[in-house]
Design a protein around this motif. Sequence first.
Motif, mmCIF file in Angstrom:
data_model
loop_
_atom_site.group_PDB
_atom_site.id
_atom_site.type_symbol
_atom_site.label_atom_id
_atom_site.label_comp_id
_atom_site.label_asym_id
_atom_site.label_seq_id
_atom_site.Cartn_x
_atom_site.Cartn_y
_atom_site.Cartn_z
ATOM 1 N N ALA A 41 -33.432 50.910 65.161
ATOM 2 C CA ALA A 41 -33.714 51.847 65.763
ATOM 3 C C ALA A 41 -33.930 53.234 64.725
ATOM 4 C CB ALA A 41 -32.410 52.497 66.527
ATOM 5 N N LEU A 42 -35.033 53.836 65.224
ATOM 6 C CA LEU A 42 -35.667 55.043 64.252
ATOM 7 C C LEU A 42 -34.679 55.964 63.905
ATOM 8 C CD1 LEU A 42 -39.304 55.782 65.877
ATOM 9 C CD2 LEU A 42 -38.454 54.446 63.751
ATOM 10 N N ASP A 43 -33.621 56.126 64.658
ATOM 11 C CA ASP A 43 -32.639 57.189 64.015
ATOM 12 C C ASP A 43 -31.465 56.260 63.555
ATOM 13 O OD1 ASP A 43 -31.501 56.051 66.330
ATOM 14 O OD2 ASP A 43 -30.964 58.143 67.225
ATOM 15 N N ASP A 44 -31.574 55.098 63.237
ATOM 16 C CA ASP A 44 -30.507 54.447 62.483
ATOM 17 C C ASP A 44 -30.530 54.855 61.137
ATOM 18 O OD1 ASP A 44 -29.181 51.617 62.441
ATOM 19 O OD2 ASP A 44 -29.811 51.941 60.595
ATOM 20 N N GLY A 89 -33.508 53.841 59.699
ATOM 21 C CA GLY A 89 -34.332 54.763 60.447
ATOM 22 C C GLY A 89 -35.262 55.825 59.661
ATOM 23 N N ILE A 90 -36.271 56.533 60.377
ATOM 24 C CA ILE A 90 -36.824 57.577 59.619
ATOM 25 C C ILE A 90 -36.191 58.981 60.001
ATOM 26 C CG2 ILE A 90 -38.671 55.942 58.975
ATOM 27 C CD1 ILE A 90 -40.143 57.382 61.554
ATOM 28 N N ALA A 91 -35.116 59.064 60.527
ATOM 29 C CA ALA A 91 -34.897 60.464 60.915
ATOM 30 C C ALA A 91 -33.955 60.779 60.099
ATOM 31 C CB ALA A 91 -34.157 60.494 62.448
ATOM 32 N N ARG A 118 -35.352 56.151 50.625
ATOM 33 C CA ARG A 118 -35.997 57.022 51.545
ATOM 34 C C ARG A 118 -36.295 58.454 50.921
ATOM 35 N NH1 ARG A 118 -32.497 55.902 56.769
ATOM 36 N NH2 ARG A 118 -30.974 56.008 55.021
ATOM 37 N N ARG A 119 -37.724 58.803 51.007
ATOM 38 C CA ARG A 119 -38.304 60.195 50.755
ATOM 39 C C ARG A 119 -37.959 61.305 52.032
ATOM 40 N NH1 ARG A 119 -43.267 59.468 48.661
ATOM 41 N NH2 ARG A 119 -44.244 60.093 50.938
ATOM 42 N N PRO A 142 -38.166 67.889 59.037
ATOM 43 C CA PRO A 142 -37.869 66.735 57.914
ATOM 44 C C PRO A 142 -38.167 65.222 58.818
ATOM 45 C CG PRO A 142 -36.002 68.111 58.337
ATOM 46 C CD PRO A 142 -36.773 68.670 59.245
ATOM 47 N N LEU A 143 -38.804 64.577 57.858
ATOM 48 C CA LEU A 143 -39.015 63.037 58.425
ATOM 49 C C LEU A 143 -38.921 62.103 57.258
ATOM 50 C CD1 LEU A 143 -40.364 61.598 61.029
ATOM 51 C CD2 LEU A 143 -42.389 61.578 59.703
ATOM 52 N N LEU A 144 -38.271 60.907 57.253
ATOM 53 C CA LEU A 144 -37.973 60.006 56.256
ATOM 54 C C LEU A 144 -39.106 59.131 55.927
ATOM 55 C CD1 LEU A 144 -34.323 59.330 56.721
ATOM 56 C CD2 LEU A 144 -35.211 61.527 55.296
#
Lengths: 148, 148
Positions: A10-13, A17-19, B119-120, B129-131
Amino acid sequence: MCSSAAASPALDDIEEGIALRPKFDAAGLVTCVTTDAGSGDVLMVAHMNAEALEKTIQSGEAWYYSRSRKRLWKKGESSGHVQRVLEMRIDCDQDAVWIRVDQAGGAACHTGRKSCFYRRIDRDASGEPLLTMVDAERQFDPDKVYGK
Amino acid sequence: MCSSAAASPALDDIEEGIALRPKFDAAGLVTCVTTDAGSGDVLMVAHMNAEALEKTIQSGEAWYYSRSRKRLWKKGESSGHVQRVLEMRIDCDQDAVWIRVDQAGGAACHTGRKSCFYRRIDRDASGEPLLTMVDAERQFDPDKVYGK
């Protein structure tokens, strides 16, 4: 810090994730490691609350939360030794941040040294721990900078 | 972490002395930053209690205290990815340790990456913000290494 929780896509994992989902501790803080972008040396370890994290991301300069003074502070607000953030990363479980900075004035430590880590842990002849000063030259006089 | 306490020249002075006087927090821990001796990258941030600190100093391999599992652990005890300590430093107020290590297996993170900081923190077009994954290639399959 590393734990052995399973990852999901999941993206918010938290881990994959990347959140940005900072895991603040009971005091509302994450740990921040600050390294010198040039030398790679660890300059300091400090803490950020949600506001310090937000201000650092938005301003590109390092803000922290002081546990002893119980308040937000911008690095360099007294000394002028601000930290320009070149890169900011977060760890696997999102409770620690790593920032690579350009340190104004060449010194991050309130004692006047480049880094807060100016003592190496060695062992004496009997094997007991003993500290040795390394890279401990003062870059500024703290009495002058902090006006003591 | 840095505070603005005055320094004295006593040998066991926290900031200027050569005696190891770790300032453990309420949970009995100091923060440990672990960097790769080769690349200089921050591999992980973890904690040490008095026993982990002692074992690391005496053995030359990294031991930590897991807050989630509430026990001492030697890095690599499950994975074989031990950390040989090349240098160990303590910070100005002696509540944080920095170790430079040679990481066996080339990966410190339980997810299989070299570093836990894969992750940046960037910002998207609206400034939020976004990783972004960086240096996120897995060096090992955690399911195989940890036997899940």
